[in-house]
Design a protein around this motif. Structure first.
Motif, PDB file in Angstrom:
ATOM      1  N   THR A  32     -32.919   6.169 -32.478  1.00  0.00           N
ATOM      2  CA  THR A  32     -31.306   6.984 -33.573  1.00  0.00           C
ATOM      3  C   THR A  32     -30.239   5.830 -33.352  1.00  0.00           C
ATOM      4  O   THR A  32     -29.484   5.441 -34.361  1.00  0.00           O
ATOM      5  N   GLU A  67     -40.833  21.944 -37.635  1.00  0.00           N
ATOM      6  CA  GLU A  67     -39.083  22.724 -36.440  1.00  0.00           C
ATOM      7  C   GLU A  67     -40.523  22.478 -35.371  1.00  0.00           C
ATOM      8  O   GLU A  67     -41.989  23.183 -35.119  1.00  0.00           O
ATOM      9  N   ARG A  96     -38.222  15.311 -30.865  1.00  0.00           N
ATOM     10  CA  ARG A  96     -37.161  16.930 -31.734  1.00  0.00           C
ATOM     11  C   ARG A  96     -35.976  15.929 -31.173  1.00  0.00           C
ATOM     12  O   ARG A  96     -35.310  16.270 -31.978  1.00  0.00           O
ATOM     13  N   ILE A  97     -35.814  14.422 -30.435  1.00  0.00           N
ATOM     14  CA  ILE A  97     -34.449  13.912 -30.741  1.00  0.00           C
ATOM     15  C   ILE A  97     -34.607  13.557 -32.206  1.00  0.00           C
ATOM     16  O   ILE A  97     -34.143  12.905 -32.324  1.00  0.00           O
ATOM     17  N   ASN A 100     -33.421  15.769 -34.779  1.00  0.00           N
ATOM     18  CA  ASN A 100     -31.927  15.829 -35.031  1.00  0.00           C
ATOM     19  C   ASN A 100     -30.962  14.602 -34.918  1.00  0.00           C
ATOM     20  O   ASN A 100     -29.883  15.472 -36.040  1.00  0.00           O
ATOM     21  N   SER A 101     -31.465  13.694 -35.446  1.00  0.00           N
ATOM     22  CA  SER A 101     -31.026  12.356 -35.728  1.00  0.00           C
ATOM     23  C   SER A 101     -30.776  12.399 -36.526  1.00  0.00           C
ATOM     24  O   SER A 101     -30.706  10.747 -36.932  1.00  0.00           O
ATOM     25  N   PHE A 132     -33.948  16.274 -39.959  1.00  0.00           N
ATOM     26  CA  PHE A 132     -33.973  17.305 -40.640  1.00  0.00           C
ATOM     27  C   PHE A 132     -32.372  16.848 -41.676  1.00  0.00           C
ATOM     28  O   PHE A 132     -32.044  15.549 -40.929  1.00  0.00           O
ATOM     29  N   PRO A 135     -28.624  16.552 -39.247  1.00  0.00           N
ATOM     30  CA  PRO A 135     -28.981  15.376 -38.690  1.00  0.00           C
ATOM     31  C   PRO A 135     -27.527  15.952 -37.620  1.00  0.00           C
ATOM     32  O   PRO A 135     -26.358  15.902 -37.910  1.00  0.00           O
ATOM     33  N   ARG A 136     -27.588  16.018 -36.286  1.00  0.00           N
ATOM     34  CA  ARG A 136     -26.917  15.961 -35.574  1.00  0.00           C
ATOM     35  C   ARG A 136     -26.566  14.792 -35.302  1.00  0.00           C
ATOM     36  O   ARG A 136     -27.052  13.852 -34.995  1.00  0.00           O
ATOM     37  N   ARG A 138     -25.001  11.419 -33.946  1.00  0.00           N
ATOM     38  CA  ARG A 138     -26.101  10.445 -32.873  1.00  0.00           C
ATOM     39  C   ARG A 138     -25.765  10.164 -32.162  1.00  0.00           C
ATOM     40  O   ARG A 138     -26.129  10.111 -30.952  1.00  0.00           O
ATOM     41  N   CYS A 141     -26.598  12.769 -29.950  1.00  0.00           N
ATOM     42  CA  CYS A 141     -27.958  12.564 -29.622  1.00  0.00           C
ATOM     43  C   CYS A 141     -27.983  11.759 -28.755  1.00  0.00           C
ATOM     44  O   CYS A 141     -28.897  11.965 -27.286  1.00  0.00           O
ATOM     45  N   SER A 240     -22.656  17.920 -25.995  1.00  0.00           N
ATOM     46  CA  SER A 240     -23.638  17.760 -26.958  1.00  0.00           C
ATOM     47  C   SER A 240     -25.032  18.987 -26.184  1.00  0.00           C
ATOM     48  O   SER A 240     -25.578  18.858 -25.189  1.00  0.00           O
TER      49      SER A 240
END
Length: 242
Positions: A32, A67, A96-97, A100-101, A132, A135-136, A138, A141, A240
């Motif tokens: 990330t 997912e 997952r991390i 999401n990033s 994704f 993404p969330r 960074r 995250c 977060s």
């Protein structure tokens, strides 16, 4: 690929009071941080299976996962490595991390000849976790997964819904309990009434003052503390979900 962190699971790394015994979480955080396109976790197993391949001949390798839900996490119950300190559950957490990033990830068998070359050539190797598209951020995250919380804030059901479902900031009125001693700027864990962690965030007030204003309205902060720098205990931009 611009940057591809590769972590073997038998190493041990300690970073800022966190012992990443499995190194999977650390690998995802590094991926990330450097804005990698792909994270490769090499293990002693080909990837994630539908059941433990060591004990069940009917186990099938899952080629791609889009997912990570409760059903996927349940598959990791017995599928982890018996060697090293990392297991399949920690690898799924790393996935997952990464996902999401905005970082894709592959779990593959490090003993397979030319495995990295095949992965980079686009061959179907191990289990692929697609990043994704949205993404969330960074920074969030990193906030959620790389820090050791210095304390804990328990919130009521209304505050929990506001944080999780509505994307709101945490206000003092929703806090029911303050645990730990910390200063302004500390990262703390936010938990629901049942003790389950909901989020992590950077606090605008120290613990000794939060104990005074917990459960109070924002309009009461100045009268209780003698000042009010913020309405929010944790602003949404510094929070977060986990």
């Amino acid at each position: 690929y611009g940057a591809i962190p590769i972590i073997n699971e038998n190493d041990t790394v300690a970073v800022d009071e966190i012992r990443f015994g499995d190194n999977d979480t650390l690998a995802a955080l590094v991926a990330t941080l450097v804005d990698a396109d792909l994270l490769v976790l090499l293990s002693d197993i080909d990837g994630l299976y539908t059941m433990n391949p060591r004990t069940n001949r009917e186990a099938c390798l899952i080629g791609e996962i889009t997912e990570i839900n409760e059903e996927i996490m349940a598959l990791a119950g017995e599928a982890g490595s018996g060697f090293g300190t990392g297991g399949m559950q920690t690898k799924l957490q790393a996935a997952r991390i990464a996902m999401n990033s905005g970082v894709s990830m592959v779990i593959a068998n490090g003993a397979t000849k030319n495995i990295l070359g095949d992965i980079l050539a686009g061959e179907a190797c191990g289990t692929f976790f697609g990043a994704f598209k949205d993404p969330r951020r960074r920074r969030k995250c990193w906030l959620a997964w790389s820090t050791v919380p210095k304390g804990k804030l328990q919130v009521d059901e209304g505050a929990a819904r506001a944080l999780v479902d509505q994307g709101k900031s945490l206000l003092p009125i929703g806090i029911t309990q303050v645990n730990g001693n910390f200063d302004v700027g500390a990262v703390v864990s936010v938990v629901g009434h049942d003790g389950v962690e909901l989020a992590r965030g950077i606090v605008n007030y120290p613990s000794k003052e939060l104990r005074k204003i917990s459960g109070k309205k924002t309009g009461e902060i100045a009268g209780i503390l003698g000042y009010k720098d913020y309405d929010e205990v944790i602003h949404r931009d510094n929070l977060s979900l986990v």
